[in-house]
Design a protein around this motif. Structure first.
Motif, PDB file in Angstrom:
ATOM      1  N   VAL A 412       0.861  -1.182   0.000  1.00 44.20           N
ATOM      2  CA  VAL A 412       0.000   0.000   0.000  1.00 44.20           C
ATOM      3  C   VAL A 412       0.897   1.232   0.000  1.00 44.20           C
ATOM      4  CG1 VAL A 412      -1.851   1.232   1.180  1.00 44.20           C
ATOM      5  CG2 VAL A 412      -1.733  -1.275   1.323  1.00 44.20           C
ATOM      6  N   VAL A 413       0.753   2.055  -1.034  1.00 44.00           N
ATOM      7  CA  VAL A 413       1.620   3.218  -1.225  1.00 44.00           C
ATOM      8  C   VAL A 413       0.840   4.510  -1.007  1.00 44.00           C
ATOM      9  CG1 VAL A 413       3.073   4.463  -2.878  1.00 44.00           C
ATOM     10  CG2 VAL A 413       3.041   1.958  -2.875  1.00 44.00           C
ATOM     11  N   ASP A 414       1.429   5.405  -0.217  1.00 49.29           N
ATOM     12  CA  ASP A 414       0.897   6.760  -0.083  1.00 49.29           C
ATOM     13  C   ASP A 414       1.333   7.530  -1.322  1.00 49.29           C
ATOM     14  OD1 ASP A 414       0.491   9.468   0.460  1.00 49.29           O
ATOM     15  OD2 ASP A 414       1.003   9.280   2.575  1.00 49.29           O
ATOM     16  N   GLU A 415       0.402   7.821  -2.216  1.00 44.05           N
ATOM     17  CA  GLU A 415       0.732   8.438  -3.494  1.00 44.05           C
ATOM     18  C   GLU A 415       1.213   9.878  -3.363  1.00 44.05           C
ATOM     19  OE1 GLU A 415       0.012   6.782  -7.236  1.00 44.05           O
ATOM     20  OE2 GLU A 415       1.366   6.150  -5.620  1.00 44.05           O
ATOM     21  N   ASP A 416       0.837  10.567  -2.307  1.00 46.36           N
ATOM     22  CA  ASP A 416       1.284  11.943  -2.134  1.00 46.36           C
ATOM     23  C   ASP A 416       2.746  12.018  -1.709  1.00 46.36           C
ATOM     24  OD1 ASP A 416      -1.192  13.060  -2.836  1.00 46.36           O
ATOM     25  OD2 ASP A 416      -1.957  12.809  -0.787  1.00 46.36           O
ATOM     26  N   ARG A 417       3.182  11.082  -0.880  1.00 42.39           N
ATOM     27  CA  ARG A 417       4.567  11.082  -0.394  1.00 42.39           C
ATOM     28  C   ARG A 417       5.444  10.066  -1.102  1.00 42.39           C
ATOM     29  NH1 ARG A 417       5.045   9.772   5.275  1.00 42.39           N
ATOM     30  NH2 ARG A 417       3.146   8.536   5.066  1.00 42.39           N
ATOM     31  N   LYS A 418       4.829   9.166  -1.883  1.00 41.75           N
ATOM     32  CA  LYS A 418       5.557   8.109  -2.589  1.00 41.75           C
ATOM     33  C   LYS A 418       6.362   7.243  -1.616  1.00 41.75           C
ATOM     34  CE  LYS A 418       4.123   9.283  -6.690  1.00 41.75           C
ATOM     35  NZ  LYS A 418       3.156   8.433  -7.435  1.00 41.75           N
ATOM     36  N   VAL A 419       5.710   6.850  -0.531  1.00 41.75           N
ATOM     37  CA  VAL A 419       6.314   5.931   0.434  1.00 41.75           C
ATOM     38  C   VAL A 419       5.322   4.819   0.732  1.00 41.75           C
ATOM     39  CG1 VAL A 419       7.772   7.700   1.498  1.00 41.75           C
ATOM     40  CG2 VAL A 419       5.493   7.237   2.441  1.00 41.75           C
ATOM     41  N   ILE A 420       5.845   3.690   1.187  1.00 41.42           N
ATOM     42  CA  ILE A 420       4.990   2.571   1.562  1.00 41.42           C
ATOM     43  C   ILE A 420       4.412   2.827   2.950  1.00 41.42           C
ATOM     44  CG2 ILE A 420       4.921   0.081   2.008  1.00 41.42           C
ATOM     45  CD1 ILE A 420       7.372  -0.159   0.163  1.00 41.42           C
ATOM     46  N   VAL A 421       3.124   2.590   3.106  1.00 40.46           N
ATOM     47  CA  VAL A 421       2.481   2.729   4.416  1.00 40.46           C
ATOM     48  C   VAL A 421       1.931   1.398   4.920  1.00 40.46           C
ATOM     49  CG1 VAL A 421       1.948   5.172   4.163  1.00 40.46           C
ATOM     50  CG2 VAL A 421       0.305   3.455   3.343  1.00 40.46           C
ATOM     51  N   GLY A 422       1.977   0.363   4.086  1.00 39.42           N
ATOM     52  CA  GLY A 422       1.504  -0.939   4.529  1.00 39.42           C
ATOM     53  C   GLY A 422       2.011  -2.048   3.627  1.00 39.42           C
ATOM     54  N   LEU A 423       2.313  -3.201   4.214  1.00 40.35           N
ATOM     55  CA  LEU A 423       2.706  -4.358   3.426  1.00 40.35           C
ATOM     56  C   LEU A 423       2.193  -5.612   4.126  1.00 40.35           C
ATOM     57  CD1 LEU A 423       4.840  -4.898   0.871  1.00 40.35           C
ATOM     58  CD2 LEU A 423       5.886  -6.265   2.658  1.00 40.35           C
ATOM     59  N   THR A 424       1.573  -6.496   3.379  1.00 40.69           N
ATOM     60  CA  THR A 424       1.101  -7.776   3.922  1.00 40.69           C
ATOM     61  C   THR A 424       1.589  -8.899   3.024  1.00 40.69           C
ATOM     62  OG1 THR A 424      -0.897  -6.801   4.905  1.00 40.69           O
ATOM     63  CG2 THR A 424      -0.907  -9.175   4.520  1.00 40.69           C
ATOM     64  N   LEU A 425       2.138  -9.931   3.653  1.00 44.17           N
ATOM     65  CA  LEU A 425       2.615 -11.116   2.955  1.00 44.17           C
ATOM     66  C   LEU A 425       1.910 -12.328   3.548  1.00 44.17           C
ATOM     67  CD1 LEU A 425       6.385 -10.257   3.331  1.00 44.17           C
ATOM     68  CD2 LEU A 425       5.166 -10.145   1.171  1.00 44.17           C
TER      69      LEU A 425
END
Length: 473
Positions: A412-425
């Motif tokens: 899950v990417v925050d499009e305004d900051r271009k950073v990841i805010v969530g990852l699920t595996l």
């Protein structure tokens, strides 16, 4: 009444309380911990360690059976008695001598008994012999009493002697039939464990399996449980429970179905251990969660009262509670020595990671590892996001790891900051991958920089490259 004085008094000697006390002692203060049960707490004897020991043997056996060559070498089934014996060793056979020795070596005083706050900075400890000792804190009292399993108001449940997570983790034998009320982490893990140990397991998952995780994770775990012979009843709600004279537990559902089992495990949530610690003496509500600020100071409790771990309800995970313990220990030392929490290294230890950077692993089959926000949570938080999915089984390292590897990854990417805010595996052995995502989220590493973090080939970690490729530059 005997009176003793310390710089800091910690009520609760679980992992959180131990770490608070250790941190303040390392900072030059004196500390005492108060414990009514076993030193080491829930994680050591009834949660993290024994439950993962219950799960690990079956996980290793599944892994061997997924690999030609190793598969042919497996000649028998899981030895339940050996699994329970290994579990016992990880629970130290429910004796805390080793933990007590550690406290002594760390210079931390131990007072056994029920601790109750009687007034500002004063804790009275009543021992098993009825003798009370009064402890006074020069600087702070920290509540680290944790939580207990919540027993819902289902008619007959208490009288049926239902298991909580404690009884499941410390079971002396494997029940022939086990019913589980709930679909969260404890329910899913114990269904996985006891099905592998030979129980016929039924799960009543009113809100689904792993309802707080990304939907695909719950779906994969549900499918796997069913393949293992578990009856997973989605949407089923228990409305009455009774144990008859033969010992059989009979569960009635809202749909009118009847379920029979030898034991019933209730895993529907937690409640704070604050009922009998003297909160009413200082104007706070007994039995309530303790609201805290980022320095872990209790709202309405005065400048001397702090709460860390489950009891403040920020995150009910051992590793996050220990993180809070380190933070509050440093803050107390800073304030006791006249510093402010913003000065130098103290500002780094204010607890700020509990909202959007929490890693968690569910040790089911498949494992589910996550950190940060789900797609739904990010949207609810008002973020403008992009969700990137990838088939974890298509990664070269996964195909080597196990034949027929099944898994999924979501970024899950925050499009305004271009950073990841969530990852699920979700997939076999993904637990060891999640810390890389934790670093990326906590460090707010821009996606443009992550392109230069090249994963080794051929490993399952190559999923990072595949997710970035799917996202595009």
């Amino acid at each position: 009444m005997t009176t003793m004085e310390y710089d800091v008094i910690v009520i609760g000697a679980g992992p959180v309380g131990e770490n608070v006390a250790d941190r303040v002692v390392r900072g030059g203060l004196t500390a005492a911990v108060v414990e009514r049960e076993l030193v080491g707490g829930e994680c050591s004897y009834w949660a993290c360690m024994p439950t993962k020991a219950l799960l690990r043997s079956a996980s290793a056996l599944r892994a061997a059976r997924q690999l030609p060559g190793a598969r042919e070498a497996v000649t028998g089934n899981l030895d339940a008695a050996a699994v329970l014996a290994r579990r016992d060793s990880f629970a130290s056979h429910w004796e805390d001598d080793g933990q007590v020795s550690w406290l002594e070596s760390a210079g931390i005083a131990l007072h056994r008994g029920q601790g109750r706050i009687s007034s500002a900075r004063v804790v009275e400890v009543t021992g098993a012999d009825g003798v009370t000792t009064r402890l006074t804190a020069r600087h702070a009292v920290v509540v680290a009493t944790g939580s207990s399993a919540l027993l819902p108001d289902i008619p007959g449940l208490r009288e049926a002697a239902a298991w909580s997570s404690r009884e499941a983790a410390s079971a002396r034998s494997v029940p022939r039939r086990l019913a589980i009320i709930g679909g969260g982490v404890v329910a899913a893990e114990m269904a996985t464990a006891f099905a592998a140990l030979g129980s016929s397991v039924t799960v009543l998952a009113r809100d689904g399996v792993l309802p707080s995780a990304e939907p695909f994770a719950g779906e994969l775990v549900t499918d796997s449980l069913r393949e293992a012979g578990v009856s997973v009843r989605l949407g089923a709600e228990a409305v009455a429970v009774r144990r008859d004279d033969s010992g059989t537990v009979r569960i009635e559902t809202a749909a009118g179905d009847g379920i029979e089992a030898d034991e019933v495990l209730v895993a529907v949530g937690r409640t704070p251990n604050t009922q009998d610690i003297g909160l009413d003496r200082i104007g706070l509500a007994p039995g309530a969660w303790l609201a805290v600020d980022d320095t872990l100071r209790v709202a309405g409790g005065g400048e001397w009262l702090y709460a860390a771990g489950d009891v403040n309800r920020r995150v009910l995970l051992t590793h996050q509670g220990k993180y809070q313990a380190r933070a509050v220990g440093d803050v107390i030392v800073a304030r006791a020595t006249g510093a402010t929490v913003e000065d130098g290294r103290w500002g780094r230890h204010v607890a700020t990671a509990d909202e959007r950077a929490v890693p968690q692993v569910v040790f089911t089959d498949p494992e589910v590892a996550s950190v940060g926000l789900t797609a739904a949570a990010a949207e609810a938080a008002g973020l403008r996001t992009r969700v990137v999915d990838y088939d974890l089984g298509a990664v070269a390292g996964s195909t080597l790891h196990a034949d027929g590897y099944r898994g999924h990854a979501r970024m899950v990417v925050d499009e305004d900051r271009k950073v990841i805010v969530g990852l699920t595996l979700a997939g076999p052995d993904v637990a060891e991958l999640i810390h890389a995502a934790t670093i990326a989220i906590v460090g707010e590493v821009p996606l443009d920089r992550l392109w230069h973090a090249v994963p080794a080939y051929p490993t399952v970690s190559e999923v990072w490259l595949r997710l970035l490729e799917a996202y595009g530059r």
